[in-house]
Design an enzyme around this catalytic site. Structure first.
Site, short mmCIF file in Angstrom:
data_model
loop_
_atom_site.label_atom_id
_atom_site.label_comp_id
_atom_site.label_asym_id
_atom_site.label_seq_id
_atom_site.Cartn_x
_atom_site.Cartn_y
_atom_site.Cartn_z
N GLN A 16 0.58 -1.55 0.09
CA GLN A 16 0.00 0.00 0.07
C GLN A 16 0.94 1.30 -0.04
O GLN A 16 0.47 2.19 -0.76
CB GLN A 16 -0.94 0.04 1.33
CG GLN A 16 -1.85 1.19 1.24
CD GLN A 16 -2.91 1.40 2.31
OE1 GLN A 16 -3.44 2.27 2.74
NE2 GLN A 16 -3.09 0.15 3.03
N ASN A 95 9.76 0.29 -1.91
CA ASN A 95 9.39 0.11 -0.48
C ASN A 95 9.40 -1.37 0.03
O ASN A 95 8.76 -1.87 0.41
CB ASN A 95 8.02 0.43 -0.17
CG ASN A 95 6.73 -0.34 -0.56
OD1 ASN A 95 6.88 -0.62 -1.88
ND2 ASN A 95 5.67 -0.72 0.32
N TYR A 137 4.37 -2.88 8.87
CA TYR A 137 3.01 -2.70 8.36
C TYR A 137 2.23 -1.66 8.91
O TYR A 137 2.57 -1.20 10.05
CB TYR A 137 2.36 -4.10 8.68
CG TYR A 137 2.71 -5.29 7.73
CD1 TYR A 137 2.57 -5.46 6.21
CD2 TYR A 137 3.82 -6.23 8.13
CE1 TYR A 137 3.13 -6.37 5.69
CE2 TYR A 137 4.44 -7.29 7.36
CZ TYR A 137 4.00 -7.35 6.10
OH TYR A 137 4.31 -8.19 5.63
N GLU A 138 1.40 -1.26 8.30
CA GLU A 138 0.32 -0.10 8.76
C GLU A 138 0.21 -0.05 10.36
O GLU A 138 0.59 1.01 11.05
CB GLU A 138 -1.08 -0.50 8.05
CG GLU A 138 -2.01 0.57 8.64
CD GLU A 138 -1.99 2.11 8.12
OE1 GLU A 138 -1.43 2.30 7.02
OE2 GLU A 138 -2.16 3.01 9.05
N ASP A 167 0.44 3.55 6.00
CA ASP A 167 0.67 3.39 4.52
C ASP A 167 0.58 4.44 3.69
O ASP A 167 1.44 5.17 2.90
CB ASP A 167 -0.21 2.28 4.14
CG ASP A 167 0.59 0.84 4.72
OD1 ASP A 167 1.75 0.79 4.96
OD2 ASP A 167 -0.21 0.14 4.85
N GLY A 246 -8.17 20.74 19.16
CA GLY A 246 -8.20 22.36 19.43
C GLY A 246 -8.49 22.52 20.66
O GLY A 246 -8.81 21.91 21.75
N GLY A 247 -8.58 23.91 20.88
CA GLY A 247 -9.04 24.53 22.24
C GLY A 247 -10.60 24.62 22.49
O GLY A 247 -10.82 25.03 23.68
N1 COA Z 1 12.18 -9.97 -8.94
C1 COA Z 1 12.77 -10.71 -8.02
N2 COA Z 1 12.66 -10.74 -6.76
C2 COA Z 1 11.88 -9.62 -6.22
C3 COA Z 1 11.00 -9.08 -6.98
C4 COA Z 1 11.17 -9.10 -8.53
N3 COA Z 1 10.44 -8.36 -9.33
N4 COA Z 1 10.29 -8.20 -6.46
C5 COA Z 1 10.54 -8.52 -5.15
N5 COA Z 1 11.46 -9.51 -4.91
C6 COA Z 1 12.19 -10.27 -3.84
C7 COA Z 1 12.80 -8.98 -2.93
O1 COA Z 1 13.97 -8.87 -3.50
C8 COA Z 1 12.90 -9.75 -1.60
O2 COA Z 1 13.86 -10.67 -1.72
P1 COA Z 1 14.81 -10.98 -0.51
O3 COA Z 1 14.15 -11.22 0.63
O4 COA Z 1 15.69 -12.45 -1.12
O5 COA Z 1 15.82 -9.72 -0.65
C9 COA Z 1 11.51 -10.48 -1.83
O6 COA Z 1 10.83 -10.39 -2.96
C10 COA Z 1 10.53 -10.03 -0.71
O7 COA Z 1 10.44 -8.41 -0.58
P2 COA Z 1 10.27 -7.95 0.88
O8 COA Z 1 10.01 -6.42 0.75
O9 COA Z 1 11.00 -8.46 1.92
O10 COA Z 1 8.46 -8.49 1.04
P3 COA Z 1 8.02 -9.19 2.22
O11 COA Z 1 6.59 -9.60 1.80
O12 COA Z 1 8.54 -10.00 2.94
O13 COA Z 1 7.75 -7.73 3.12
C11 COA Z 1 7.10 -5.52 3.84
C12 COA Z 1 6.77 -6.87 3.13
C13 COA Z 1 5.77 -4.57 3.40
C14 COA Z 1 6.87 -6.00 5.29
C15 COA Z 1 8.25 -5.19 3.47
O14 COA Z 1 8.46 -5.09 2.09
C16 COA Z 1 8.77 -3.78 4.29
O15 COA Z 1 8.91 -3.52 5.22
N6 COA Z 1 8.82 -2.70 3.58
C17 COA Z 1 8.93 -1.29 3.97
C18 COA Z 1 8.06 -0.78 4.76
C19 COA Z 1 6.57 -0.71 4.00
O16 COA Z 1 6.53 0.07 3.07
N7 COA Z 1 5.70 -1.16 4.72
C20 COA Z 1 4.21 -0.88 4.30
C21 COA Z 1 3.88 -1.67 3.32
S1 COA Z 1 2.07 -1.50 2.76
#
Ligand code: COA
Length: 420
Positions: A16, A95, A137-138, A167, A246-247
């Site tokens: 998001q 992100n 997350y959010e 988010d 507010g106040g």
């Molecule tokens: N091709 C190949 N690999 C890809 C890819 C693509 N096109 N797009 C994503 N990936 C891989 C990433 O490189 C990562 O691999 P790694 O763990 O080996 O480095 C993997 O997919 C997972 O990415 P990640 O961002 O760790 O996803 P997640 O599902 O584990 O975590 C979040 C999700 C949102 C918690 C995390 O991305 C995060 O903390 N983001 C920052 C804060 C944020 O925006 N949070 C709110 C989200 S609404």
């Protein structure tokens, strides 16, 4: 012409926060190229599915006006394509979890070497420090940014708010950072890093609560109903229920029909400047001059009684009747509008803030359009892309692949199955 026409965004975002930002940039006219993992795509495509086989509303409502390319950024040919995308784009927005881009081989240093003019914009859960490596997350952001501790009622647990301030709020902050960096690049000729940590974004939206934290050291917060109820304050900004920030004291009050309709309520603020009009409206004209009622300070210890009396009046009216009566008198009130009512709101539809969109898989659905209106840059909300819908178009038109070179990339499996 659109405000951001000519700006190319490499959209490496998911879920998001990042997609909110790039969707806004797309609405303002940027060409947003969403990079998605082949065969999988943004996880939200398949989250909270309401129509089997179709992209979810979660995805479609956050990814309008974008193009989608499937690309495995972890294999060699995928890295080659990504490198060409970095060269071709003005902004890379991501992100991922902390360190994910570095693990792919695309650290900020490498990205700058590929394109010194590029702006790299990131959402992370936390800024540099103890928690910088956490996935966030959010709701985690709402807790870490001070929102949860100050939301809810005094006698209940901390609460999460329905507005996605972690988010979507951080996505907004990031978008502002990006357009500012683009503006600075006009003069400096250089790109830069833009970071919007979710904790910081939430805290920015909770600014008034940090204000109250410091006011506490000067004594109790008299505008909180906790004060008029005679409950002592602790050492941190407390949860304020529905008290106005507010106040001027404010509460949510029942309106006609509240027994059957969970949203038959209005917000009501006893704004000092219109106190006399409030007294007339609710049928207590003598409160205008009665000792203990005439000034805001005198009223503080009677707020419960005063709001009970106002509520006796609001309960005789619908929430919209309260609005119609109070608005011309400058008495600030706010009917509690449900999502159902918002979907049906003619005014919001006329301004393009609520729009219906056609989608080849899911048919017609309703979404929130661009909430920012630029008089010279109108917004047409277009449906979100199907996974990899524009892979060939982007390889050919944006990156200049053709002939054997294009065939090599397609056969490598780096860009998934070509759909057109
Ligand atoms: N091709 C190949 N690999 C890809 C890819 C693509 N096109 N797009 C994503 N990936 C891989 C990433 O490189 C990562 O691999 P790694 O763990 O080996 O480095 C993997 O997919 C997972 O990415 P990640 O961002 O760790 O996803 P997640 O599902 O584990 O975590 C979040 C999700 C949102 C918690 C995390 O991305 C995060 O903390 N983001 C920052 C804060 C944020 O925006 N949070 C709110 C989200 S609404």
């Amino acid at each position: 012409m659109k405000a951001l026409e000519g700006v190319k965004i490499l959209d490496f975002t998911h879920v998001q926060s990042g997609p909110t930002c790039t969707q806004l940039l797309a609405w303002l006219g940027a060409d947003v190229i969403k990079v998605e993992r082949p065969g999988v795509g943004d996880a939200t495509r398949k989250q909270l599915v309401d129509k089997p086989g179709a992209d979810s509303l979660y995805f479609t409502m956050l990814n309008h006006n974008k193009r989608s390319i499937e690309l495995n950024s972890k294999n060699e040919t995928g890295k080659e394509v990504l490198t060409r995308l970095i060269k071709a784009c003005d902004v890379l927005v991501e992100n991922f979890a902390p360190g994910a881009l570095d693990r792919m081989g695309f650290s900020w240093e490498n990205i700058q070497r590929i394109n010194p003019r590029i702006i790299m914009a990131s959402v992370k859960g936390f800024g540099p420090g103890k928690y910088e490596n956490c996935k966030v997350y959010e709701n985690v952001a709402q807790c870490s940014g001070g929102s949860a501790s100050t939301t809810g009622f005094l006698d209940g647990p901390p609460m999460i708010t329905g507005a996605q301030i972690g988010d979507s709020g951080t996505g907004l902050h990031l978008a502002l950072g990006i357009v500012s960096a683009l503006f600075q690049r006009e003069k400096s000729g250089r790109g830069q890093r833009v970071l919007a940590p979710m904790q910081d974004g939430v805290l920015n939206l909770c600014r008034v609560k940090l204000r109250d934290q410091q006011r506490l050291s000067a004594g109790p917060l008299t505008e909180y109903s906790q004060f008029s109820s005679g409950i002592e304050f602790g050492d941190a900004t407390p949860r304020a229920g529905n008290d106005s920030g507010g106040g001027h004291p404010g509460r949510i009050l029942k309106c006609k029909g509240w027994r059957n309709d969970p949203n038959a309520y209005t917000y009501f603020i006893t704004q000092t400047a219109v106190w006399e009009k409030i007294c007339d409206v609710i049928g207590e004209p003598e409160w205008k001059t009665r000792e203990g009622y005439a000034t805001p300070a005198e009223r503080l210890d009677k707020l419960d009684d005063i709001f009970n009396r106002i509520e006796q009046w609001t309960m005789t009216k619908t929430k919209f009747e309260v609005m119609d009566i109070c608005n011309p008198l400058d008495i600030p009130v706010g009917p509690i509008i449900s999502m159902k009512e918002i979907m049906e709101d003619e005014g919001l539809r006329r301004t393009g803030t609520i729009v219906d969109v056609d989608h080849p898989e899911r048919g017609r659905y309703t979404t929130v359009g661009c909430p920012i209106k630029l008089s010279d840059s109108p917004v047409d909300v277009e449906r979100s892309p199907l996974l990899g819908e524009h892979t060939r178009e982007i390889l050919e038109d944006v990156l200049g692949y053709g002939g054997e070179d294009l065939a090599r990339v397609i056969e490598s499996g780096a860009v998934g199955e070509i759909k057109s």
